[in-house]
Write a protein that holds these residues in place. Structure first.
Motif, PDB file in Angstrom:
ATOM      1  N   SER A 126       0.802  -1.238   0.000  1.00 33.20           N
ATOM      2  CA  SER A 126       0.000   0.000   0.000  1.00 33.20           C
ATOM      3  C   SER A 126       0.834   1.288   0.000  1.00 33.20           C
ATOM      4  O   SER A 126       0.306   2.358  -0.264  1.00 33.20           O
ATOM      5  N   GLN A 127       2.124   1.190   0.311  1.00 33.01           N
ATOM      6  CA  GLN A 127       2.918   2.431   0.428  1.00 33.01           C
ATOM      7  C   GLN A 127       3.989   2.513  -0.657  1.00 33.01           C
ATOM      8  O   GLN A 127       4.555   1.503  -1.045  1.00 33.01           O
ATOM      9  N   CYS A 180       3.499   9.346   6.043  1.00 37.26           N
ATOM     10  CA  CYS A 180       2.209  10.042   5.923  1.00 37.26           C
ATOM     11  C   CYS A 180       2.400  11.528   6.225  1.00 37.26           C
ATOM     12  O   CYS A 180       3.014  11.894   7.223  1.00 37.26           O
ATOM     13  N   GLY A 215      -5.751   9.741   3.851  1.00 33.18           N
ATOM     14  CA  GLY A 215      -5.469   9.255   2.499  1.00 33.18           C
ATOM     15  C   GLY A 215      -6.745   9.138   1.676  1.00 33.18           C
ATOM     16  O   GLY A 215      -6.793   9.541   0.509  1.00 33.18           O
ATOM     17  N   HIS A 246      -0.627   5.720  -2.448  1.00 29.99           N
ATOM     18  CA  HIS A 246      -1.147   6.068  -1.118  1.00 29.99           C
ATOM     19  C   HIS A 246      -1.234   7.589  -1.075  1.00 29.99           C
ATOM     20  O   HIS A 246      -0.211   8.274  -0.983  1.00 29.99           O
TER      21      HIS A 246
END
Ligand SMILES: Cc1cc2nc3c(=O)[nH]c(=O)nc-3n(C[C@H](O)[C@H](O)[C@H](O)COP(=O)(O)OP(=O)(O)OC[C@H]3O[C@@H](n4cnc5c(N)ncnc54)[C@H](O)[C@@H]3O)c2cc1C
Length: 294
Positions: free
Chosen positions: A208-209, A218, A229, A251
């Motif tokens: 996911s990143q 983040c 997000g 992301h």
């Protein structure tokens, strides 16, 4: 101007971008790497005598440095002692968090898995109470030792006094304190169980990143009841680019450096995101990353 009384190896005009995961930012006037508490105290004293503002750097994984750099003294904490005793871990603030997570797992001490694949030092993690949305390092903290910048006196806080909350601690409020060491308590657990949890989290993060471009993790905290997000994605901003900075396609709460991004590009994206999310959803996003100079 720093008067070098006791010999400390200060460097001048060190490019801070090189010391951050974002790879963005200009030079600091002075830079010192403190490997012991004594050196940290002496460096703080010399900076104070030189009337210079001081910024404490962990491993630079949560900061955006201005293109103009920092007009003061950056002290990077690299005190790396550790002591394990049963489920208790006493570590220097400069210890790499990833190392501690792996070492705890190897010794069958559970609880730190939520810090899997979080870059940075243990001091930086305690400062920002790093972790996942549900689990954070503050849940394991027993005591935090620190040096007061003004008095140069040592002090200690219990977990309660640290006032941990989501990506929040007393150290973010009270900039006078430099964390020097931390005592954490885990719980006994089978190694295989800990490894499995670590692998599971690492797999989910890898999927996911964006891991292949420089970033600072983040950019925004999740507002209560929302995912930052998801809001940025719903605002139609995924993939939006200013200069060489881009809101990640993978992301939306990550801004990535495509190569030669400037701090001003990232700041322009931050402003755009805040404005659009506020306009479309009436939600105020608050930065999780630290912007230097603050
Ligand atoms: C790819 C990637 C993934 C990430 N994933 C996560 C995640 O899953 N969860 C999460 O919470 N974070 C995540 N982050 C953000 C970052 O890794 C954490 O915030 C980390 O804890 C920062 O530690 P650091 O040592 O790099 O601190 P730095 O970035 O060097 O500093 C951050 C702040 O802490 C202060 N500070 C550092 N050390 C001390 C000290 N000893 N005493 C007082 N103040 C200090 C600094 O002054 C600064 O204000 C991620 C970052 C990246 C790049």
């Amino acid at each position: 101007m720093i008067k070098k009384k006791r010999k400390l190896h200060w460097s001048e005009n060190v490019v801070l971008g090189e010391l951050t995961t974002f790879k963005i930012g200009g030079p600091t006037r002075y830079y010192f790497r403190a490997e012991t508490e004594e050196d940290l105290i002496e460096a703080l004293r010399q900076a104070r005598e030189g009337d210079l503002p001081v910024f404490i750097l962990g491993s630079g994984s949560n900061i955006l440095v201005s293109d103009q750099g920092y007009p003061g003294a950056v002290i990077q904490l690299a005190n790396r002692f550790f002591r394990f005793s049963g489920q208790e871990m006493e570590v220097g603030a400069g210890v790499a968090l990833n190392w501690l997570v792996t070492e705890a797992a190897r010794l069958g001490v559970g609880g730190l898995e939520c810090e899997t694949a979080v870059p940075g030092t243990v001091g930086g993690a305690v400062y920002g109470n790093a972790g996942t949305p549900d689990h954070h390092i503050g849940q394991l903290v027993k005591e935090v030792y620190f040096i007061n910048r003004k008095s140069l006196e040592p002090g200690c806080y219990s977990a309660k006094q640290c006032q941990f909350d989501y990506r929040q601690s007393v150290f973010k409020e009270d900039q006078d304190k430099v964390i020097t060491s931390i005592v954490l308590t885990g719980q006994p657990e089978k190694r295989e169980v800990i490894w499995e949890r670590m692998h599971d989290l690492a797999r989910r993060k890898a999927a996911s990143q964006p891991r292949f471009y420089p970033s600072a993790g983040c950019v925004f905290k999740n507002p209560p009841g929302h995912s930052a997000g998801a809001l940025i994605d719903q605002a139609g901003l995924k993939g939006h680019r200013i200069g060489q900075a881009q809101i990640s396609e993978q992301h939306a709460n990550f801004i990535i450096n495509l190569g030669r991004a400037k701090s001003r590009d990232v700041l322009a994206l931050i402003d755009l995101i805040k404005e659009q999310v506020n306009k479309q959803f009436k939600v105020e996003l608050v930065e999780e990353i630290i912007i230097l100079p603050e």
